[in-house]
Design a protein around this motif. Structure first.
Motif, PDB file in Angstrom:
ATOM      1  N   HIS A  40       8.681   5.716  11.203  1.00 63.63           N
ATOM      2  CA  HIS A  40       7.541   5.538  12.094  1.00 63.63           C
ATOM      3  C   HIS A  40       6.286   5.559  11.233  1.00 63.63           C
ATOM      4  O   HIS A  40       5.866   6.615  10.757  1.00 63.63           O
ATOM      5  N   ASP A  41       5.736   4.386  10.997  1.00 63.95           N
ATOM      6  CA  ASP A  41       4.520   4.256  10.178  1.00 63.95           C
ATOM      7  C   ASP A  41       3.305   4.478  11.080  1.00 63.95           C
ATOM      8  O   ASP A  41       2.643   3.524  11.501  1.00 63.95           O
ATOM      9  N   VAL A  42       3.039   5.748  11.400  1.00 56.57           N
ATOM     10  CA  VAL A  42       1.887   6.072  12.237  1.00 56.57           C
ATOM     11  C   VAL A  42       0.615   5.740  11.467  1.00 56.57           C
ATOM     12  O   VAL A  42       0.531   5.944  10.250  1.00 56.57           O
ATOM     13  N   SER A  43      -0.386   5.220  12.180  1.00 52.49           N
ATOM     14  CA  SER A  43      -1.620   4.752  11.543  1.00 52.49           C
ATOM     15  C   SER A  43      -2.838   5.197  12.346  1.00 52.49           C
ATOM     16  O   SER A  43      -2.792   5.238  13.577  1.00 52.49           O
ATOM     17  N   GLU A  44      -3.911   5.503  11.648  1.00 49.74           N
ATOM     18  CA  GLU A  44      -5.198   5.729  12.312  1.00 49.74           C
ATOM     19  C   GLU A  44      -6.065   4.528  11.954  1.00 49.74           C
ATOM     20  O   GLU A  44      -6.478   4.366  10.809  1.00 49.74           O
ATOM     21  N   ARG A  45      -6.303   3.646  12.931  1.00 50.17           N
ATOM     22  CA  ARG A  45      -6.892   2.343  12.624  1.00 50.17           C
ATOM     23  C   ARG A  45      -8.349   2.417  12.171  1.00 50.17           C
ATOM     24  O   ARG A  45      -8.779   1.605  11.350  1.00 50.17           O
TER      25      ARG A  45
ATOM     26  N   THR B 174      -4.860   3.475   2.594  1.00 52.13           N
ATOM     27  CA  THR B 174      -4.084   4.704   2.401  1.00 52.13           C
ATOM     28  C   THR B 174      -4.528   5.844   3.299  1.00 52.13           C
ATOM     29  O   THR B 174      -3.702   6.558   3.879  1.00 52.13           O
ATOM     30  N   LYS B 175      -5.839   6.056   3.454  1.00 44.36           N
ATOM     31  CA  LYS B 175      -6.287   7.233   4.204  1.00 44.36           C
ATOM     32  C   LYS B 175      -6.020   7.102   5.704  1.00 44.36           C
ATOM     33  O   LYS B 175      -5.993   8.109   6.409  1.00 44.36           O
ATOM     34  N   GLY B 176      -5.806   5.899   6.185  1.00 42.65           N
ATOM     35  CA  GLY B 176      -5.436   5.728   7.583  1.00 42.65           C
ATOM     36  C   GLY B 176      -3.944   5.803   7.825  1.00 42.65           C
ATOM     37  O   GLY B 176      -3.484   5.754   8.966  1.00 42.65           O
ATOM     38  N   LYS B 177      -3.183   5.930   6.742  1.00 38.64           N
ATOM     39  CA  LYS B 177      -1.727   5.935   6.833  1.00 38.64           C
ATOM     40  C   LYS B 177      -1.098   7.258   6.403  1.00 38.64           C
ATOM     41  O   LYS B 177       0.107   7.459   6.607  1.00 38.64           O
ATOM     42  N   SER B 178      -1.884   8.153   5.820  1.00 38.28           N
ATOM     43  CA  SER B 178      -1.320   9.293   5.094  1.00 38.28           C
ATOM     44  C   SER B 178      -1.552  10.644   5.735  1.00 38.28           C
ATOM     45  O   SER B 178      -1.257  11.668   5.125  1.00 38.28           O
ATOM     46  N   CYS B 179      -2.072  10.685   6.956  1.00 39.58           N
ATOM     47  CA  CYS B 179      -2.324  11.975   7.600  1.00 39.58           C
ATOM     48  C   CYS B 179      -1.003  12.737   7.763  1.00 39.58           C
ATOM     49  O   CYS B 179       0.078  12.145   7.842  1.00 39.58           O
ATOM     50  N   ASP B 180      -1.114  14.053   7.823  1.00 39.44           N
ATOM     51  CA  ASP B 180       0.087  14.885   7.958  1.00 39.44           C
ATOM     52  C   ASP B 180       0.906  14.443   9.174  1.00 39.44           C
ATOM     53  O   ASP B 180       0.374  14.250  10.267  1.00 39.44           O
ATOM     54  N   GLY B 181       2.204  14.286   8.953  1.00 35.89           N
ATOM     55  CA  GLY B 181       3.102  13.910  10.040  1.00 35.89           C
ATOM     56  C   GLY B 181       3.172  12.435  10.340  1.00 35.89           C
ATOM     57  O   GLY B 181       3.923  12.018  11.228  1.00 35.89           O
ATOM     58  N   PHE B 182       2.422  11.610   9.597  1.00 35.38           N
ATOM     59  CA  PHE B 182       2.345  10.175   9.893  1.00 35.38           C
ATOM     60  C   PHE B 182       3.506   9.360   9.320  1.00 35.38           C
ATOM     61  O   PHE B 182       3.474   8.130   9.378  1.00 35.38           O
ATOM     62  N   GLY B 183       4.566  10.042   8.827  1.00 33.55           N
ATOM     63  CA  GLY B 183       5.706   9.302   8.279  1.00 33.55           C
ATOM     64  C   GLY B 183       7.050   9.891   8.636  1.00 33.55           C
ATOM     65  O   GLY B 183       7.853  10.206   7.746  1.00 33.55           O
ATOM     66  N   PRO B 184       7.385  10.016   9.918  1.00 32.37           N
ATOM     67  CA  PRO B 184       8.732  10.480  10.268  1.00 32.37           C
ATOM     68  C   PRO B 184       9.802   9.509   9.771  1.00 32.37           C
ATOM     69  O   PRO B 184       9.667   8.290   9.949  1.00 32.37           O
ATOM     70  N   ILE B 185      10.852  10.048   9.147  1.00 27.52           N
ATOM     71  CA  ILE B 185      11.969   9.212   8.698  1.00 27.52           C
ATOM     72  C   ILE B 185      13.273   9.833   9.204  1.00 27.52           C
ATOM     73  O   ILE B 185      13.429  11.035   9.275  1.00 27.52           O
TER      74      ILE B 185
ATOM     75  N   PHE C 122       0.856  -1.182   0.000  1.00 24.49           N
ATOM     76  CA  PHE C 122       0.000   0.000   0.000  1.00 24.49           C
ATOM     77  C   PHE C 122       0.892   1.232   0.000  1.00 24.49           C
ATOM     78  O   PHE C 122       2.091   1.153   0.253  1.00 24.49           O
ATOM     79  N   MET C 123       0.287   2.371  -0.317  1.00 26.74           N
ATOM     80  CA  MET C 123       1.039   3.621  -0.402  1.00 26.74           C
ATOM     81  C   MET C 123       0.714   4.529   0.778  1.00 26.74           C
ATOM     82  O   MET C 123      -0.410   4.549   1.286  1.00 26.74           O
ATOM     83  N   LYS C 124       1.715   5.282   1.167  1.00 21.49           N
ATOM     84  CA  LYS C 124       1.568   6.325   2.171  1.00 21.49           C
ATOM     85  C   LYS C 124       1.862   7.641   1.437  1.00 21.49           C
ATOM     86  O   LYS C 124       2.838   7.722   0.687  1.00 21.49           O
ATOM     87  N   ALA C 125       1.046   8.661   1.607  1.00 21.45           N
ATOM     88  CA  ALA C 125       1.272   9.929   0.915  1.00 21.45           C
ATOM     89  C   ALA C 125       2.608  10.528   1.327  1.00 21.45           C
ATOM     90  O   ALA C 125       2.981  10.499   2.507  1.00 21.45           O
ATOM     91  N   THR C 126       3.336  11.091   0.359  1.00 18.34           N
ATOM     92  CA  THR C 126       4.619  11.707   0.689  1.00 18.34           C
ATOM     93  C   THR C 126       4.431  12.961   1.559  1.00 18.34           C
ATOM     94  O   THR C 126       5.376  13.396   2.226  1.00 18.34           O
TER      95      THR C 126
END
Length: 281
Positions: free
Chosen positions: A154-159, A170-181, A98-102
């Motif tokens: 950190h693959d932050v998720s909204e379940r 995707t919409k549970g994975k792509s919120c702003d700030g949900f992908g710290p690297i 699945f994709m996470k928004a950049t």
């Protein structure tokens, strides 16, 4: 080597970590940690620099995402056998992609907003693979030639958004700030065996995840080769390879994050992150 990007959000500059753990400025040598700079040969050339001769960056300077120009943020679901078991799901016969928004990408110490209406924001420590050059239809034997290196994700998720609403994850994975690297990109030479790394995550000081990449089902070379059969992978693309057990969803009853919670996470050889979760205003 360990490469970083430092400075205010949107204005980061390239740097590296020297032998004493200090940040050194790389601006005179590369425009950013992105694009052609990520080619394994280009990164190897940078190893010849005298780090001690590079300008020091002031201590306490913000670290941004360790890679810029990310075109695709690809995630692999249920890729740890013990995590699949805690989720009550069967091991997939092929990687779950699945994709996470950049736009979710953030720095390793940035605050993470909890989305409006969220009641099930969750945590996941993951090993991320960073692509260094264009890969298309590559074999497993040659796949590692296309890897620039690794970092903590950190693959932050909204379940609820991910699992209880209609549609894809995707919409549970792509919120702003949900992908710290980050904090840094370690070259693949610095991590000789990505399949034997300890992984951990704490919430408010309490250990929640304590696993290892040893339980990954599909390894790095397999994933790079597999994904390249469906899409071209480009420099800066990220593959986040899944999480070990201990996510909030897996507790009975489940545990989720609230404003004010502090999450710390890390992977052996790749450093650690720390985020405070805040309301999204």
């Amino acid at each position: 080597m360990k490469f970083v990007r430092y400075g205010e959000a949107g204005q980061e500059k390239p740097g590296l970590i020297d032998a004493e753990g200090r940040i050194r400025d790389l601006s005179a040598h590369v425009p950013d940690i992105a694009g052609a700079t990520l080619d394994p040969a280009a990164l190897a050339a940078l190893s010849g620099l005298d780090a001690g001769a590079l300008p020091l960056v002031a201590e306490g300077t913000r670290l941004g995402p360790c890679v810029a120009g990310v075109g695709k943020f690809i995630c692999i679901g249920l890729n740890f056998s013990d995590h699949a078991a805690e989720s009550g799901m069967a091991m997939p016969p092929e990687p779950v992609v699945f994709m996470k928004a950049t736009s979710a990408i953030a720095g390793p110490y940035d605050d993470v907003p909890i989305p409006r209406g969220s009641t099930k924001t969750d945590w996941e420590v993951e090993l991320a693979v960073v692509i260094g050059k264009r890969a298309k239809y590559v074999s497993q034997d040659e796949a590692m030639d296309y890897v620039a290196g690794y970092c903590v994700c950190h693959d932050v998720s909204e379940r609820e958004f991910q699992l209880e609403r209609v549609g894809q994850w995707t919409k549970g994975k792509s919120c702003d700030g949900f992908g710290p690297i980050g904090p840094w990109l370690a070259t693949k030479e610095a991590i000789p065996d990505p399949h034997n790394l300890g992984m951990w995550l704490k919430v408010n000081g309490a250990i929640m995840q304590n696993g290892s990449t040893r339980t990954m089902v599909y390894g790095v070379a397999y994933l790079v080769s597999y994904l390249s059969q469906f899409m071209s992978l480009h420099p800066g693309d990220i593959i986040s390879t899944g999480t070990p057990p201990g996510v909030g969803l897996g507790f009975k009853p489940p545990r989720y994050l609230k404003a004010g919670d502090v999450v710390e996470l890390g992977i052996e050889g790749l450093g650690s992150q720390k985020q405070t979760f805040v309301p999204d205003l």
